[in-house]
Design an enzyme around this catalytic site. Structure first.
Site, mmCIF file in Angstrom:
data_model
loop_
_atom_site.group_PDB
_atom_site.id
_atom_site.type_symbol
_atom_site.label_atom_id
_atom_site.label_comp_id
_atom_site.label_asym_id
_atom_site.label_seq_id
_atom_site.Cartn_x
_atom_site.Cartn_y
_atom_site.Cartn_z
ATOM 1 N N ASN A 39 0.839 -1.201 0.000
ATOM 2 C CA ASN A 39 0.000 0.000 0.000
ATOM 3 C C ASN A 39 0.870 1.246 0.000
ATOM 4 O O ASN A 39 1.679 1.376 -0.938
ATOM 5 C CB ASN A 39 -1.136 -0.036 1.029
ATOM 6 N N ASP A 40 0.734 2.146 0.951
ATOM 7 C CA ASP A 40 1.337 3.486 0.853
ATOM 8 C C ASP A 40 2.804 3.522 0.408
ATOM 9 O O ASP A 40 3.601 2.656 0.781
ATOM 10 C CB ASP A 40 1.325 4.164 2.228
ATOM 11 N N GLN B 139 4.684 0.333 2.131
ATOM 12 C CA GLN B 139 4.012 -0.621 3.000
ATOM 13 C C GLN B 139 3.946 -1.953 2.260
ATOM 14 O O GLN B 139 3.505 -1.999 1.103
ATOM 15 C CB GLN B 139 2.591 -0.125 3.317
ATOM 16 N N PHE C 247 4.300 0.945 10.233
ATOM 17 C CA PHE C 247 3.360 1.693 9.412
ATOM 18 C C PHE C 247 4.090 2.803 8.647
ATOM 19 O O PHE C 247 5.306 2.962 8.727
ATOM 20 C CB PHE C 247 2.222 2.243 10.289
ATOM 21 N N SER C 248 3.298 3.608 7.963
ATOM 22 C CA SER C 248 3.875 4.563 7.007
ATOM 23 C C SER C 248 4.718 5.650 7.661
ATOM 24 O O SER C 248 4.563 5.961 8.837
ATOM 25 C CB SER C 248 2.756 5.213 6.207
ATOM 26 N N ARG D 255 -0.158 8.855 13.492
ATOM 27 C CA ARG D 255 0.766 8.128 12.618
ATOM 28 C C ARG D 255 1.172 8.869 11.358
ATOM 29 O O ARG D 255 0.687 9.936 11.060
ATOM 30 C CB ARG D 255 0.165 6.792 12.217
ATOM 31 N N ASP D 256 2.068 8.208 10.634
ATOM 32 C CA ASP D 256 2.533 8.615 9.311
ATOM 33 C C ASP D 256 3.401 9.877 9.350
ATOM 34 O O ASP D 256 3.105 10.884 8.687
ATOM 35 C CB ASP D 256 1.349 8.794 8.341
ATOM 36 N N GLU E 224 -4.535 10.765 8.179
ATOM 37 C CA GLU E 224 -3.485 9.894 7.624
ATOM 38 C C GLU E 224 -2.601 10.602 6.589
ATOM 39 O O GLU E 224 -2.985 11.572 5.964
ATOM 40 C CB GLU E 224 -4.091 8.643 6.966
HETATM 41 C C1 FRU Z 1 -2.988 4.585 4.913
HETATM 42 C C2 FRU Z 1 -2.567 3.822 6.131
HETATM 43 C C3 FRU Z 1 -1.635 4.633 6.999
HETATM 44 C C4 FRU Z 1 -0.895 3.588 7.757
HETATM 45 C C5 FRU Z 1 -0.736 2.514 6.729
HETATM 46 C C6 FRU Z 1 -0.811 1.118 7.247
HETATM 47 O O1 FRU Z 1 -3.263 3.758 3.826
HETATM 48 O O2 FRU Z 1 -3.689 3.401 6.864
HETATM 49 O O3 FRU Z 1 -2.267 5.602 7.792
HETATM 50 O O4 FRU Z 1 0.316 4.048 8.253
HETATM 51 O O5 FRU Z 1 -1.785 2.683 5.794
HETATM 52 O O6 FRU Z 1 -0.491 0.201 6.240
#
Ligand code: FRU
Length: 641
Positions: A201-202, A218, A256-257, A325-326, A381
């Site tokens: 993902n991200d 991710q 996570f991100s 987060r992030d 996010e």
């Molecule tokens: C956005 C998210 C982030 C998080 C990550 C987890 O897509 O939910 O906020 O860090 O993906 O995979």
């Protein structure tokens, strides 16, 4: 005799003869009885008898009463199941499958023809609560009359696979797929980044260092208990080399991100040898949120990202809520300080009060909160923040705050406060572009962004990229510029200019009238394409660009541009529409009016469908310019169209 006849007819393309059109299926394995119908097992993953799920809810979508699966004796067991030999006598082989999405040789199904793997399919995610078995089809017309066997593999210590109802058939159950060759599988994008296997993902930690673009993301590689950071590197933003996992999860606690940067002045004091420290900021997300909060942590590299280690002083930031987060960290030159913009989530209970927190640090290790930007559901996010010159003039800059979709706010930032000058501005439609981030330290002040080109709908995700070892793809890298418009400075996103290096052939279709119903792209195949199209719609009421099963359209009356599930409203200036469209095997990205708006989406076509058309309806239009570039694959030894 039958064999030679069948072989001849099929090889001659006579399989369409009515007499052969609907021959009954030849069942190769239905797993209904007490034994395995002659399928041989090796290793201890598979049992000696089929499994009857009954009403246990263990599986759904299977045929009859029984299936066979490799998880009965525990997921760590390994082995294979080999069918009796058979002759290929039908056009297709259909079967039902689900399990760990992995490389087919590890977990998956293979067709062996005279000992060699001639077709392959991966399973799908085991995370699907319904454990639905999906139909997969191999097109085996070119293998007519050959002797074959099917092998079901579970060579994974964590995964399992369930299969049912193998049959030769003249009817296909799904669009045919094949995952025999890594990076060239049926639904593998050929110029968009994908992980070799597993979920992605991200975009994370993106930075440029010593001529190389580092993309982290991710990643849930098969077998890992939680999300980690995957890593790939490129010299040109086009060709990516997959590298080992960059930041491993901690037990079941996920990485996570977050972001990455070059610590030019060694503010962190982490420099050891000749290389500058590269720092990576991420959220450590606990497996269970009960009582344990997400914290912000750091990893670093002192050898140019070859190896990455965790910072012993983690966490570097604790905040009150559980889901904050992030972290995106950046340098502010005038105040000579580092800043972190972080999603503050109010425990995920009250999205309307979410904010982006702005923190400051001098050493990248201790952080103080300066400001909360928001509140509102928009501040949720994956934030990013950077400075951009207006119309390329370095003396006139603005600060941009973006969210995961790339939607943004224009403002100023003096090292103490971000002052918004606009409301949030929408640049992307539908949730098919997310977790976007820009590269830190890009040369020449470039601002290059990559987003996760999500398939959107969470419930459908286990069955996307059917039969493929990977799931999800990244967008093509976009170059961001800030340009003056009547509404004020606005971001324009365009594919990076490097794309021209992939062109193999250019069709300049010139300027000309386009009558209603005429196909302006006649004669061009729907391969990998970069289409530049500028037209006056004149009396046309609708424009349609079709590629296989996907359509991009513009309706003059409703002023809606539609691409798959994206539908931005778009007001034409003097009836003029400019489109830049990137077409990959399973994705389309459209950049409209110079990149002021973009839309993208993912689709899974039947590759036999050769539709490619650009037409107008309701009246004629005038093409000002139509240029189509055919592209080569970014993956080595590719057989891309
Ligand atoms: C956005 C998210 C982030 C998080 C990550 C987890 O897509 O939910 O906020 O860090 O993906 O995979």
């Amino acid at each position: 005799m039958t064999s030679i006849l069948t072989r001849l007819l099929l090889a001659l393309g006579c399989y369409a003869l009515p007499a052969l059109a609907q021959q009954p299926d030849l069942v190769l394995g239905a797993f209904e009885g007490k034994d395995m119908d002659g399928w041989q097992r090796s290793g201890d993953a598979f049992h000696t008898a089929p499994f009857q799920p009954g009403t246990s809810g263990r599986f759904s979508g299977f045929e009859g009463k029984g299936v066979t699966w490799s998880g009965r004796g525990g997921f760590e067991t390994k082995g294979a199941l080999l069918s009796p030999e058979f002759e290929i006598q039908r056009r297709f082989i259909n079967f039902l499958v689900m399990g760990e999405r992995n490389l087919p040789a590890t977990v998956g199904v293979e067709l062996l023809v005279e000992g060699r793997v001639a077709r392959a399919a991966s399973a799908t995610e085991t995370s699907d609560p319904a454990r639905l078995l999906h139909w997969r089809t191999w097109d085996v017309r070119d293998l007519a009359g050959r002797k074959a066997r099917i092998r079901v593999n579970d060579n994974s210590a964590t995964g399992w696979i369930a299969v049912d109802q193998f049959a030769q058939s003249d009817t296909q159950k799904s669009a045919p797929i094949n995952a025999t060759t890594l990076m060239q599988e049926t639904f593998r994008p050929q110029f968009h980044y994908t992980a070799q296997s597993g979920w992605l993902n991200d975009a994370n930690g993106m930075l440029h260092y010593k001529g190389q673009w580092h993309l982290f993301h991710q990643h849930r590689p098969p077998g890992w208990p939680a999300t980690v950071w995957g890593h790939a590197v490129s010299d040109d933003l086009l060709h990516w080399r997959h590298l080992p996992t960059a930041i491993p999860c901690e037990g079941k606690n996920a990485i996570f991100s977050g972001s990455g940067l070059v610590d030019w002045e060694n503010a962190s004091g982490l420099k050891r040898g000749d290389e500058l420290p590269l720092l990576f900021f991420y959220s450590l997300h606990p497996a269970s949120e009960a009582g344990i909060k997400t914290t912000q942590c750091m990893s670093f590299s002192t050898d140019g990202a070859r190896t990455i280690e965790k910072f012993p002083g983690n966490p570097i930031l604790r905040t009150p809520a559980t889901r904050d987060r992030d972290p995106k960290v950046f340098w502010h030159k005038a105040s000579r300080a580092w800043f972190m913009v972080l999603s503050l989530s109010r425990n995920n209970t009250d999205r309307d009060h979410a904010t982006y927190g702005l923190f400051r640090s001098r050493d990248l290790k201790s952080w103080e909160l300066l400001q909360e930007i928001g509140p509102g559901a928009w501040y949720w996010e994956c934030p990013d923040m950077f400075e951009l010159p207006v119309d390329g003039d370095a003396s006139r800059t603005k600060w941009i705050l973006t969210k995961g979709s790339g939607d943004y706010i224009v403002g100023t930032f003096d090292g103490a406060r971000f002052k918004p000058e606009t409301e949030p501005i929408r640049i992307h439609w539908h949730n098919t572009y997310y977790g976007a981030q820009s590269f830190s330290d890009a040369p020449g002040g470039r601002r290059v962004q990559i987003g996760w080109m999500s398939t959107g709908d969470k419930a459908a995700r286990p069955n996307v990229y059917p039969g493929m070892p990977f799931n999800q793809q990244m967008s093509f890298p976009r170059e961001l510029t800030l340009r003056t418009t009547p509404d004020g400075p606005r971001i324009f996103r365009q594919p990076v200019a490097e794309i021209a290096k992939l062109y193999t052939k250019t069709h300049d279709l010139g300027a000309r009238p386009l009558a209603a119903g005429d196909n302006a792209l006649a004669g061009i195949a729907p391969g990998l394409l970069d289409i530049e199209c500028d037209l006056d719609l004149q009396q046309a009421r609708r424009l349609s660009l079709k590629c296989r099963s996907a359509e991009l359209s513009y309706d003059v009356k409703s002023e809606k541009l539609r691409l798959l599930r994206a539908d931005p409203t778009l007001k034409l200036k003097d009836g003029r529409l400019s489109l830049r469209v990137l077409i990959d095997r399973t994705s389309i990205e459209a950049f409209v009016n110079g990149g002021e708006v973009d839309a993208s989406g993912v689709y899974f076509p039947d590759v036999a469908d050769q539709t490619l058309s650009l037409t107008v309806e309701g009246g004629p239009a005038r093409i000002r310019r139509l240029v189509v570039h055919e592209l080569r694959s970014i993956w080595p030894a590719s057989s891309a169209p």
